[in-house]
Design a protein around this motif. Structure first.
Motif, short mmCIF file in Angstrom:
data_model
loop_
_atom_site.label_atom_id
_atom_site.label_comp_id
_atom_site.label_asym_id
_atom_site.label_seq_id
_atom_site.Cartn_x
_atom_site.Cartn_y
_atom_site.Cartn_z
N GLN A 194 13.15 6.33 4.50
CA GLN A 194 11.94 7.15 4.55
C GLN A 194 12.34 8.60 4.36
O GLN A 194 13.12 9.15 5.13
N VAL A 195 11.82 9.20 3.31
CA VAL A 195 12.07 10.62 3.04
C VAL A 195 10.90 11.40 3.60
O VAL A 195 9.76 11.23 3.16
N PHE A 196 11.16 12.24 4.59
CA PHE A 196 10.09 13.03 5.18
C PHE A 196 9.55 14.00 4.13
O PHE A 196 10.27 14.44 3.23
N VAL A 197 8.27 14.32 4.26
CA VAL A 197 7.63 15.21 3.28
C VAL A 197 7.98 16.66 3.54
O VAL A 197 8.46 17.36 2.65
N ASP A 198 7.74 17.13 4.76
CA ASP A 198 7.89 18.57 5.05
C ASP A 198 9.09 18.88 5.94
O ASP A 198 9.18 19.95 6.52
N GLN A 199 9.99 17.92 6.06
CA GLN A 199 11.24 18.14 6.78
C GLN A 199 12.40 17.62 5.94
O GLN A 199 12.23 16.68 5.16
N ALA A 200 13.56 18.23 6.10
CA ALA A 200 14.74 17.79 5.35
C ALA A 200 15.39 16.61 6.08
O ALA A 200 16.52 16.68 6.55
N VAL A 201 14.63 15.52 6.17
CA VAL A 201 15.07 14.34 6.91
C VAL A 201 14.92 13.10 6.04
O VAL A 201 13.88 12.87 5.42
N VAL A 202 15.98 12.30 6.00
CA VAL A 202 15.95 10.98 5.37
C VAL A 202 16.44 10.00 6.43
O VAL A 202 17.56 10.13 6.93
N THR A 203 15.61 9.04 6.79
CA THR A 203 15.96 8.15 7.89
C THR A 203 15.94 6.69 7.48
O THR A 203 15.14 6.28 6.65
N THR B 240 0.82 -1.22 0.00
CA THR B 240 0.00 0.00 0.00
C THR B 240 0.85 1.26 0.00
O THR B 240 0.37 2.34 0.35
N SER B 241 2.11 1.13 -0.37
CA SER B 241 3.01 2.28 -0.50
C SER B 241 3.57 2.32 -1.91
O SER B 241 3.38 1.38 -2.70
N LYS B 242 4.24 3.40 -2.25
CA LYS B 242 4.98 3.43 -3.50
C LYS B 242 6.18 4.34 -3.35
O LYS B 242 6.21 5.23 -2.49
N GLY B 243 7.19 4.09 -4.19
CA GLY B 243 8.39 4.89 -4.07
C GLY B 243 9.42 4.55 -5.12
O GLY B 243 9.13 3.84 -6.10
N ALA B 244 10.63 5.05 -4.91
CA ALA B 244 11.72 4.91 -5.85
C ALA B 244 12.60 3.73 -5.47
O ALA B 244 12.98 3.58 -4.30
N TYR B 245 12.95 2.91 -6.46
CA TYR B 245 13.83 1.75 -6.26
C TYR B 245 15.11 1.99 -7.05
O TYR B 245 15.06 2.28 -8.26
N ASP C 228 2.77 12.62 0.76
CA ASP C 228 2.30 11.72 1.81
C ASP C 228 3.46 10.80 2.18
O ASP C 228 4.21 10.39 1.29
N PRO C 229 3.63 10.49 3.47
CA PRO C 229 4.72 9.58 3.86
C PRO C 229 4.68 8.25 3.14
O PRO C 229 5.72 7.62 2.91
N LEU C 230 3.48 7.79 2.73
CA LEU C 230 3.35 6.49 2.07
C LEU C 230 3.85 6.52 0.63
O LEU C 230 4.05 5.47 0.02
N THR C 231 4.04 7.72 0.08
CA THR C 231 4.50 7.82 -1.31
C THR C 231 5.82 8.58 -1.40
O THR C 231 6.17 9.10 -2.45
N SER C 232 6.53 8.62 -0.28
CA SER C 232 7.82 9.31 -0.23
C SER C 232 8.86 8.35 0.36
O SER C 232 9.50 8.63 1.36
N LYS C 233 9.00 7.21 -0.32
CA LYS C 233 9.82 6.12 0.20
C LYS C 233 10.84 5.68 -0.84
O LYS C 233 10.63 5.86 -2.04
N VAL C 234 11.92 5.06 -0.35
CA VAL C 234 13.02 4.65 -1.23
C VAL C 234 13.52 3.26 -0.83
O VAL C 234 13.66 2.96 0.35
N ALA C 235 13.80 2.44 -1.85
CA ALA C 235 14.46 1.15 -1.65
C ALA C 235 15.81 1.19 -2.37
O ALA C 235 15.87 1.54 -3.55
#
Length: 356
Positions: free
Chosen positions: A80-89, A14-19, A55-62
């Protein structure tokens, strides 16, 4: 303008992102984070200057690479790339994005394939655990079409069953990092648990809500969000996660009695936005809490006890079935779920160099 970075965009669960194949990105974590923030368009609530879906569910990376381990085919790092913060965790796994790792690895030639069902052994770098995804292959190509469906995703796709082993304490060092099935934080009974995803599980009623509210209604409840964050900040150190102010874990799950025939109902903040459904490993942790004696979740859960137990974990858009296996000593040994994935596009993503 950069020359472009090889990238595949996929829906996983139920998520999507960049691979990405690992060598497509900088090895240095900060340089990699800078690029991923630009790719997603963060920090910006709309992510208008990037590929993220606000949305956090569509701002993800593998980030995937061929593994050198004898027990794995590929290594998978979730970011996880935060949407409104300059944070990648990288403080957590993502079991939904994981669903796309097997197909992506086959697409990129990182895994030797045969016809039929291919087992892709995936080492989850975030937590040091192994999962096995079964991917359908025909004529050397990944099969995405099928008759499997999962709540939260329209239509049908090929099934991708995923089995998790030894996930207990993957981030916190123990299934119950405090050693207790119940702790009290700010007067609220909570279960601090990590069976693949660090979660704080509590009764919805103890937070002043029924647990049947919509995602939008819960997000609009400022008092609730402040209460949840106050508990989360105290739970972090208790769960061996340290200061979690700028971390995406632990997740905050409010539980109530199931209303649609499931085992238990959930509403989860991840951690500041209410999840449209529930994360794969979050569902595993909540289901585990529901079978432990004395927990708030156990008191309101309905399921059939046994060595193998199936718990349908309800969420705002449906439910997720979690199969828990106990060994002969009665200890939880593995968890399995059904996911699907779909390739959305394959090509290059571009980053303005002067924007870094």
């Amino acid at each position: 303008m950069s020359k472009g970075i090889e990238c595949m965009w996929m829906r996983g669960g139920t998520s999507k992102g960049a691979y990405f194949v690992a060598n497509a990105l900088p090895a240095d974590a900060q340089s990699r984070a800078n690029i991923l923030l630009r790719i997603m368009g963060s920090p910006d609530a709309r992510q208008i200057d990037g590929m993220g879906g606000a949305d956090p569910l569509t701002s993800k990376v593998a980030v995937v690479q061929k593994s050198e381990r004898s027990d794995a085919d590929v290594d998978y790092l979730f970011l996880q790339v935060f949407v409104d913060q300059a944070v990648v965790t990288e403080a957590q796994n993502c079991g939904n994005i994981l669903a796309g790792v097997g197909p992506f690895a086959i697409e990129r030639g990182l895994v030797d394939t045969t016809e039929g069902e291919v087992d892709v052994r995936i080492y989850m770098q975030n937590t040091g655990q192994i999962s096995v995804a079964k991917v359908q292959v025909k004529d050397g190509q990944v099969v995405y079409e099928g008759d499997a469906c999962i709540d939260g995703v329209p239509g049908f796709s090929a099934p991708i069953p995923i089995t998790f082993k030894d996930t207990a304490g993957s981030s916190c060092g123990a299934l119950l990092p405090t050693g207790n099935t119940v702790d009290i934080i700010n007067g609220v009974e909570v279960t601090l648990i990590d069976n693949g995803m660090p979660c704080v599980v509590m009764r919805a009623s103890d937070m002043g809500v029924s647990g049947s509210e919509s995602r939008e209604a819960l997000e609009a409840n400022v008092e609730l969000r402040e209460q949840l964050e106050a508990i989360r900040l105290q739970a972090g150190p208790l769960m061996n996660l340290g200061d979690v102010k700028e971390k995406s874990v632990p997740k905050m799950t409010m539980v109530s009695e199931a209303s649609n025939g499931g085992a238990i109902s959930t509403r989860t903040f991840i951690p500041h936005r209410c999840h449209a459904s529930i994360g794969v490993l979050g569902a595993v942790s909540v289901a585990t809490a529901a079978v432990l004696d004395g927990t708030p979740a156990k008191a309101m859960a309905t399921y059939k006890e046994g060595q193998k137990m199936t718990l349908d974990v309800e969420h705002p858009t449906g439910c997720m079935s979690v199969v828990l296996d106990r060994n002969d000593d009665g200890l939880l040994e593995s968890a399995a779920l059904l996911r699907t994935a779909r390739k959305l596009f394959d090509g290059k993503v571009f980053v303005h160099e002067n924007g870094l």
